[in-house]
Enzyme design. Structure first.
Site, PDB file in Angstrom:
ATOM      1  N   SER A 253       0.824  -1.201   0.000  1.00 40.29           N
ATOM      2  CA  SER A 253       0.000   0.000   0.000  1.00 40.29           C
ATOM      3  C   SER A 253       0.863   1.257   0.000  1.00 40.29           C
ATOM      4  CB  SER A 253      -0.912   0.001   1.214  1.00 40.29           C
ATOM      5  OG  SER A 253      -0.169   0.284   2.374  1.00 40.29           O
ATOM      6  N   LYS A 254       0.190   2.373  -0.078  1.00 38.84           N
ATOM      7  CA  LYS A 254       0.866   3.670  -0.170  1.00 38.84           C
ATOM      8  C   LYS A 254       2.068   3.828   0.755  1.00 38.84           C
ATOM      9  CE  LYS A 254      -1.527   6.735  -2.847  1.00 38.84           C
ATOM     10  NZ  LYS A 254      -1.039   6.965  -4.182  1.00 38.84           N
TER      11      LYS A 254
END
Length: 480
Positions: A253-254
């Site tokens: 994820s980010k």
RNA sequence: GUCCCCAUGGAGUAGUGGUUAGCUCACCACCCUUUCAAGGUGGUAGCAGGGGUUCAAAUCCCCUUGGGGACGCCA
């Protein structure tokens, strides 16, 4: 294998994720390997979250990676439309059939009622599932709900006996108890299909032969198989590929850094490197080959080579691979690809020949295209700065000043300012003065480039040119 | 909570009953060298644990542990 048809089916609700890109790549490779078709189908049934921008970004990412589709948006084929939202007619046709055959029924339960149902099941230690309340309701009851203005959803009457088996091409046989599955929704109250239903009917209609997708879909598969059976369709082959994790072994994820493929594009990764790296995540050959030209990859790609376990995305290895491809690239192409970054750094690019040469002098050091300006700017600009390191560790050192002033004088007297002459001159000077070469090379490099690293000293001097070299040496004396 | 999946060094992986457990990245050292790279050579480091089966297990079976996923009128 005959007439292989595979698809990549993203929902346009965000950027093209690395995991999605890898799934697309595996599908594409599989199709190309078997000379089959690769189809792009946009799963935009969630009108709330789907956007045109997201679609654009996904398409841009796929194009950048070179994953061209044989059917899909902007490439109409026999089995369109390729936007799921435009396929509601097809979905309803199949749904009607299920209703007619008693394999699906309308349910009028409200979201609140469903919520408490799930809560109750969970409390009882059972999987949270729909309790089948509307399964066998009378026509009168239905009529009453209709009159109240309730909008029904359509549920699939899931067989509760037996087990459903998946014969997965990667995992082997997986099996699930049907009793754990509930009567899931196939048409929303708006009349549009839910994911599981849309996927199955569209895959049937589009004659998809192999469903290659992420591991996270395994638990959806038994529902889908039941649907295929209810519709009397033959099953496609299933291949569930492992997921990609970040360095902490959690879903990528980010916070793990860049996860959108367009970001890699912007940072100056090479398409070839990205494809090669992505292929290596969850797939390998028995000889552990690392570098694959695209044709080679297509040739060697098989589902058998896929692993079952999730893999961690390693930015360092991607960088290494990128460097490998940069080094192999011819200088014209490299310079061309680096142009946006060079322009962005406001470097003078009028003299193409000079630019090319500058890039070639640093080629072996380049990892990302975006590093290029910082690597070559001192060769192209007129005014340079001096790094702290160059000043403190080299220029300020005892003897530097004298060396520089001597060399400056020698250079002044040179007619042929060539790499060869320069090297002869400097080496001769070292001998005369009985100095270790480093005592001369290092200050000279620092004085002329403002830094401690760079290309070979003499090519660099020749490239920068006599006039500028003299100017810079003089300038650098301020720091000695 | 329920179901499902997965498990070889720090990361990616090879290996399908007998190997000194191989390769790549990263890391370290040395060599090359005017620097940084690149390249070369070598090194550190691994079969999650426990039971079986077998003459023989990383490989087959079971259990445990750990990690992950799914359980929506999201896809």
């Amino acid at each position: 294998m005959k007439n292989v048809r595979v698809r990549f089916a993203p929902s346009p609700t965000g950027y093209l994720h690395l995991g999605g890109a890898r799934t697309a790549l595996f599908n594409w490779l599989f199709a190309r390997h078997h000379k089959g078709s690769f189809i792009l189908r946009i799963e935009d049934t969630d009108s709330q979250r789907s956007t045109d921008e997201a679609l654009e970004v996904i398409i841009k990412g796929l194009r950048w990676l070179g994953l061209d589709w044989d059917e899909g948006p902007e490439k109409e084929g026999e089995y369109g439309p390729y936007f799921q939202a435009q396929r509601t007619e097809v979905h309803r046709k199949y749904a009607d059939r299920l209703v007619r055959e008693g394999k699906a029924y309308f349910c009028y339960c409200s979201p609140e009622e469903l919520e408490s149902m799930r809560k109750k099941a969970r409390e009882e230690g059972k999987p949270p599932k729909y309790n089948g309340r509307c399964r066998d309701q009378s026509d009168e009851q239905r009529k009453e709900y209709e009159e109240q203005g309730r909008k029904p959803v359509l549920r699939f009457r899931t067989r509760q006996e037996g087990t459903t088996k998946i014969n997965d091409l990667i995992h082997g046989e997986l099996s699930f108890e049907n009793s754990l599955l509930d009567d899931f929704i196939i048409l929303k109250s708006t009349g549009t299909a839910t994911y599981n239903f849309a996927v199955v009917t569209d895959d049937i209609e589009m004659k998809i032969t192999h469903v290659i997708r992420g591991d996270d879909h395994i638990s959806n598969t038994p529902r889908q198989i039941l649907l295929y059976e209810a519709l009397g369709s033959t099953l496609p082959e299933f291949a569930h590929i492992p997921m990609i994790f970040g360095s902490d072994r959690a879903k990528l994820s980010k916070r793990h850094g860049a996860v959108a493929v367009t970001e890699y594009m912007k940072e100056g990764y090479l398409r070839e490197a990205m494809v090669n790296y992505l292929a290596l995540l969850g797939w390998s050959t028995t000889d552990s080959q690392q570098i694959f030209e695209l044709d080679d990859l297509i040739n060697k790609f098989t589902l058998k080579g896929c692993s079952k376990s999730a893999s961690v995305f390693d930015f360092k290895k991607l960088e290494w691979l990128n460097g490998e491809y940069v080094r192999k690239m011819n200088i014209d192409e490299l310079t061309e690809k680096a142009m946006p970054f060079i322009l962005d750094a406001n470097l003078n690019v009028e003299d193409k020949e000079k630019l090319r040469k500058a890039v070639s002098l640093e080629q072996e050091k380049i990892k990302l295209l975006k590093d290029i300006p910082g690597l070559i700017d001192f060769m192209l600009k007129d005014d340079i700065g001096y790094t702290d390191k160059a000043v403190a560790k080299v220029l300020k050192k005892e003897g530097s000043r004298e060396v520089l002033s001597d060399i400056m004088e020698k250079i002044n007297g040179m007619d042929d300012f060539s790499e060869k002459e320069l090297e002869e001159m400097v080496r001769e000077y070292c001998r005369r003065k009985d100095l270790k070469t480093g005592k001369v090379f290092h200050p000279l490099r620092a004085a002329v480039s403002g830094r401690t690293t760079g290309p070979g000293l003499f090519v660099m001097l020749e490239f920068i040119g006599k006039e500028r070299v003299l100017k810079r040496i003089e300038e650098s004396m301020k720091y000695t």
